[in-house]
Design an enzyme around this catalytic site. Structure first.
Site, PDB file in Angstrom:
ATOM      1  N   HIS A 131       2.085  -0.362   3.490  1.00 45.15           N
ATOM      2  CA  HIS A 131       1.596   0.908   4.020  1.00 45.15           C
ATOM      3  C   HIS A 131       2.759   1.809   4.442  1.00 45.15           C
ATOM      4  O   HIS A 131       2.752   3.025   4.205  1.00 45.15           O
ATOM      5  CB  HIS A 131       0.659   0.621   5.196  1.00 45.15           C
ATOM      6  CG  HIS A 131       0.275   1.837   5.989  1.00 45.15           C
ATOM      7  ND1 HIS A 131       0.870   2.152   7.189  1.00 45.15           N
ATOM      8  CD2 HIS A 131      -0.619   2.821   5.728  1.00 45.15           C
ATOM      9  CE1 HIS A 131       0.347   3.277   7.644  1.00 45.15           C
ATOM     10  NE2 HIS A 131      -0.558   3.712   6.788  1.00 45.15           N
TER      11      HIS A 131
ATOM     12  N   GLU B 156       4.249   3.300   1.422  1.00 45.51           N
ATOM     13  CA  GLU B 156       3.378   4.396   0.955  1.00 45.51           C
ATOM     14  C   GLU B 156       3.750   5.705   1.672  1.00 45.51           C
ATOM     15  O   GLU B 156       3.927   6.756   1.044  1.00 45.51           O
ATOM     16  CB  GLU B 156       1.916   4.026   1.228  1.00 45.51           C
ATOM     17  CG  GLU B 156       0.908   5.135   0.970  1.00 45.51           C
ATOM     18  CD  GLU B 156      -0.107   5.286   2.091  1.00 45.51           C
ATOM     19  OE1 GLU B 156      -0.144   6.377   2.688  1.00 45.51           O
ATOM     20  OE2 GLU B 156      -0.857   4.316   2.377  1.00 45.51           O
TER      21      GLU B 156
ATOM     22  N   GLU C 243      -0.596   6.334  14.212  1.00 50.26           N
ATOM     23  CA  GLU C 243      -1.713   6.006  13.310  1.00 50.26           C
ATOM     24  C   GLU C 243      -2.351   4.684  13.748  1.00 50.26           C
ATOM     25  O   GLU C 243      -3.573   4.553  13.827  1.00 50.26           O
ATOM     26  CB  GLU C 243      -1.216   5.913  11.862  1.00 50.26           C
ATOM     27  CG  GLU C 243      -2.337   5.690  10.861  1.00 50.26           C
ATOM     28  CD  GLU C 243      -1.851   5.625   9.407  1.00 50.26           C
ATOM     29  OE1 GLU C 243      -0.631   5.717   9.160  1.00 50.26           O
ATOM     30  OE2 GLU C 243      -2.720   5.469   8.513  1.00 50.26           O
TER      31      GLU C 243
END
Lengths: 424, 430
Positions: B67, B70, B142
């Site tokens: 992640h 990404e 996040e």
């Protein structure tokens, strides 16, 4: 786009023939003035209508009938726009051409007829068990906003910013108003909705327009109603001072919501300029808020702005470490000040125009969005097309952005954050 | 370029595997304004122990790295990739799942220019200590955001209960602590191992001319040089069929208790057609046991044990799988009992009749046809199916021939007595 047919006074049909989709969409919208008590009644009513009819008195029999029709979709929802409350019935079925010998569409009309004109009513009252069950469901739905901290913070900010105003009235109503509903009052609401609401019917799909008009006349015989203009929103008087509100819950991330007033709203001639201004401010990943609050300072995962055009409100939301509130507010306001000083660039402007264009043209690729967008914009222009709006966006200048930004005025800084004694 | 017609669905796909191993799939859609393009690598959060490209030793990398990678792909020496997409009117994004990382954009014009930006930014890594450190603050926010979402905690808590060792139990984004260990070198190692074209798929759907587009992609790829493809070696710990933790409760500030029952799938070595049949069958079984037409739902709804949040799902991938049933409820104990009873009863008295199967089959076929209106659905699902050696367009013919025995077989893979777990999110006691 859509071809309009007036079926009765206050009852209009909009048809769009297209080969794009494998399905046919039929949507019916009932529109009435928004108030808290009525919103509650209409939300419970929408649930009750979705669940059962005279012909299909149980949820299970109703859903089985839909499943048999190749998983035909049928559901209701409520929403608000400006000072209007809307109940929508959405249906969608696979086009008959994929299944030789079936007449799914014809059967869908019968089902819609059954839901709209033949609900599960005895002696002018809905089934009391179903009514109680759906009251509970709607009450739980209203209450569950508490679990979603972003939605909760937004709701609180609006309540404080615009008390007793359509901007802060929930389309679902309130728990108290829901608890006062009876199966008789619900029936009275149904009658009121059927007889007095403005009705818009939408059909999108690979269909024969004349057939549709005939079928609707046969299956959905809505009577004429008074199509007089509905009540309009009054202008809000904004005081010069900024309200700062902090509230606490058990949570980790701080939810920072800033509310701004602008006199430029949906019906204002500069509406499209404000759409662009909001885009440059915080609508996209190239926008000032994303670039400065997220990318430069690494303070937030999200930092966006949105333009609630029907209420003349611009708001900013960001998820931050609550200790950084002051810094975040300062940084957010600096971005607005930059816009007000004319510090936006041709690149920012053309990126924003390009992405707004992309989003409205993309909306064309879903029948639901075709309906929703047209239903909104037809209030400005019955011959609305995406191209016309795009032309307007393309004419916006940097000077316009500066001018628009200068109408934006901070009213409230709201922070929802964790209690200090939270132990992990 | 291969053309395959799906007459019943009125769709036609064009595929080709390029010299560097990249699989390209193109599906033109009549009447659509936009094109949606996904560029996906078969690399997700569970790929934490593997042999790096060109090396012989296994390594284990910090949690949350797929992640993190990404996020970092979007930042280049000359700035942010979003800026380039924006100028071309393309809306770009990316997501990471347990087993995939996808980069995507949708646009209504400049398709080639945007596809070029997508191919270039995913195929040109750029990581520095400074940019990696900067990202930690953003990703920490996040993770914190998800920490405050009770439904996410409920879902993940259930998976954590189900698995003892398998990395599917680790949050896709990792933790605020684990991401601190991530370095630019880690990112390069993961990138070089998993972002080889032979481990990736490019899917283009919407307003696209297949021949022209395929030629464009081919030319672009021919200009770039890549190492020879290697077989990627991943390692997963062994995992028993039993759940790790049978029950757990988390206290959060919620308006109403939340209950989730997880059932661990005991057959997770399937791929291809067999996997497709099993997952479609399991979905039909769950529909008949818990769907809106089921006896369970009628009772639970009438007695107020469930509300509009009630949902159920079946998820199957290579190496792990589970069924879940859950709802917000004022009476978690009674709801748990009713769900358990429904499963147990189905083992003794199989509840699905032939007419139910027919009806549900029709429903699923219609649902599938409807979802073909969504180009996002097509691109994302096609890729998932392909990575599991299945074909999305086999769904309808497979549904048509599913037998009752297949349903019973699928049900048996997740209804084992030792494979249940309960996860609850409860409001604090007043």
């Amino acid at each position: 786009m859509f071809n309009k047919t007036k079926l009765q006074n206050g009852v209009h049909l909009y048809i769009r023939k297209t080969e794009q989709f494998k399905t046919v969409n039929v949507t019916i919208k009932w529109k009435a003035p928004l108030d808290q008590k009525k919103a509650s009644e209409r939300t419970v009513l929408a649930n009750v209508m979705e669940d059962s009819t005279k012909q299909y008195p149980t949820l299970s029999s109703m859903r089985k009938a839909l499943d048999e029709l190749y998983g035909t979709v049928l559901f209701t929802d409520v929403s608000k726009r400006s000072s209007q409350h809307m109940v929508s019935l959405y249906t969608e079925c696979v086009n008959d051409e994929f299944f030789a010998g079936e007449d799914i569409f014809k059967q869908l009309w019968q089902l819609i007829r059954s839901v709209v004109f033949d609900p599960n009513v005895t002696d002018k009252a809905f089934d009391p068990d179903v009514t109680e069950r759906e009251k509970r469901n709607v009450r739980d739905r209203i209450r569950s906003i508490y679990d979603d901290k972003t939605r909760f913070a937004q709701k609180r900010m609006l309540e404080i910013m615009r008390p007793n105003h359509p901007a802060s009235i929930s389309a679902y109503g309130t728990e108290t108003a829901v608890s006062e509903i009876t199966s008789e009052s619900l029936y009275a609401t149904y009658e009121d909705m059927m007889n007095n609401d403005l009705i818009d019917i939408y059909v999108v799909g690979d269909i024969d327009e004349n057939d549709i008009i005939e079928q609707i006349k046969q299956f959905l015989p809505f009577a004429a109603r008074d199509a007089a203009k509905q009540n309009e929103l009054l202008d809000v008087k904004v005081s010069g001072s900024v309200n700062t509100v902090r509230e606490k819950q058990d949570m980790k991330q701080g939810k920072l919501h800033l509310g701004f007033h602008t006199p430029v709203s949906f019906h204002h001639p500069d509406y499209h300029k404000m759409q662009i201004t909001n885009g440059v401010f915080g609508g996209f990943a190239h926008s000032k808020l994303f670039m400065n609050v997220r990318e430069k300072e690494s303070m937030a995962y999200y930092a966006n702005s949105a333009f609630a055009s029907h209420y003349g409100i611009v708001y900013v939301t960001a998820g931050i470490d609550a200790d950084l509130e002051e810094k975040a507010v300062k940084l957010i306001l600096e971005q607005l000040t930059a816009l007000q000083n004319g510090e936006s660039t041709e690149v920012e402007l053309s990126q924003t125009v390009a992405l707004l264009e992309n989003s409205i043209l993309s909306a064309n690729d879903s029948a639901r969005s075709q309906i929703e967008i047209f239903d909104q914009y037809k209030e400005l222009d019955e011959n609305f097309t995406a191209e016309r709006l795009i032309e307007k966006w393309e004419s916006v200048t940097l000077e316009d952005i500066k001018e628009m930004a200068n109408t934006i005025q901070l009213e409230i800084v709201y922070l929802l954050s964790g209690k200090e004694d939270v132990s992990e | 370029m291969k053309e395959v017609n799906f007459d019943q669905l009125q769709e036609k796909i064009y595929t080709e595997t390029l010299d560097n191993g990249l699989k390209v799939v193109i599906l033109p859609k009549r009447g659509f304004s936009k094109t949606f393009v996904t560029f996906t690598t078969k690399y997700g959060s569970i790929d934490r122990t593997f042999k790096p490209h060109g090396k012989d030793e296994l390594i284990t990398v910090p949690d949350g790295i797929a992640h993190f990678l990404e996020h970092k792909m979007f930042e280049k020496e000359d700035g942010d990739v979003f800026q380039k997409f924006s100028l071309n009117g393309a809306s770009a994004n990316a997501y990471t799942t347990f087993g995939r990382t996808a980069y995507l954009f949708s646009a209504t014009n400049k398709l080639k220019e945007n596809t070029k930006i997508l191919l270039d930014f995913v195929q040109q890594p750029y990581f520095t200590k400074q940019t990696v450190d900067k990202e930690k603050g953003i990703i920490a926010q996040e993770i914190t955001m998800y920490d405050d979402q009770p439904d996410w905690r409920l879902y993940f808590g259930t998976i954590e209960n189900l698995y003892e060792n398998h990395p599917v139990k680790i949050d896709i984004a990792g933790t605020v602590v684990s991401i601190q260990d991530i370095t630019a070198e880690h990112l390069y190692t993961c990138y070089e191992t998993f972002y080889h074209p032979s481990n990736m798929l490019l899917f283009i759907v919407g307003a696209v001319k297949p021949e022209e587009m395929m030629a464009f992609v081919k030319k672009d790829q021919a200009k770039k040089s890549f190492d020879k493809p290697e077989v990627i070696e991943r390692q997963f710990p062994s995992e028993s069929n039993e759940v790790d933790v049978p029950a757990r409760t988390l206290t959060m500030d919620v308006s109403k208790p939340k209950l989730n029952i997880g059932m661990k799938c005991t057959k997770v070595d399937l791929q291809g057609q067999e996997m497709l049949e099993t997952e479609l069958s399991a979905n039909l079984v769950l529909d008949s046991l818990f769907g809106r037409t089921s006896a369970f739902y009628e009772k639970a709804n009438a007695e107020g044990l469930v509300d509009e949040s009630f949902s159920y799902e079946f998820s199957l991938e290579e190496g792990y799988g589970f069924a879940m049933v859950g709802s917000d409820t004022d009476e978690p104990e009674r709801l748990e009992k009713l769900i358990r009873h429904t499963i147990k009863d189905a083992k003794l008295n199989w509840p699905v009749q032939e007419e139910d199967l027919d009806r549900m089959r029709r429903k699923k076929i219609g649902q599938f046809m409807r979802s073909l209106n969504s180009i996002e659905f097509i691109a994302n699902q096609y890729t998932r199916y392909e990575f599991n050696d299945m074909n999305l367009f086999d769904v309808v013919p497979t549904l048509e021939k599913l037998s009752m025995d297949k349903l019973k077989e699928a049900f048996a893979t997740f209804s084992d007595d030792n494979s249940y777990t309960i996860f609850k999110v409860m409001p604090p006691k007043q």
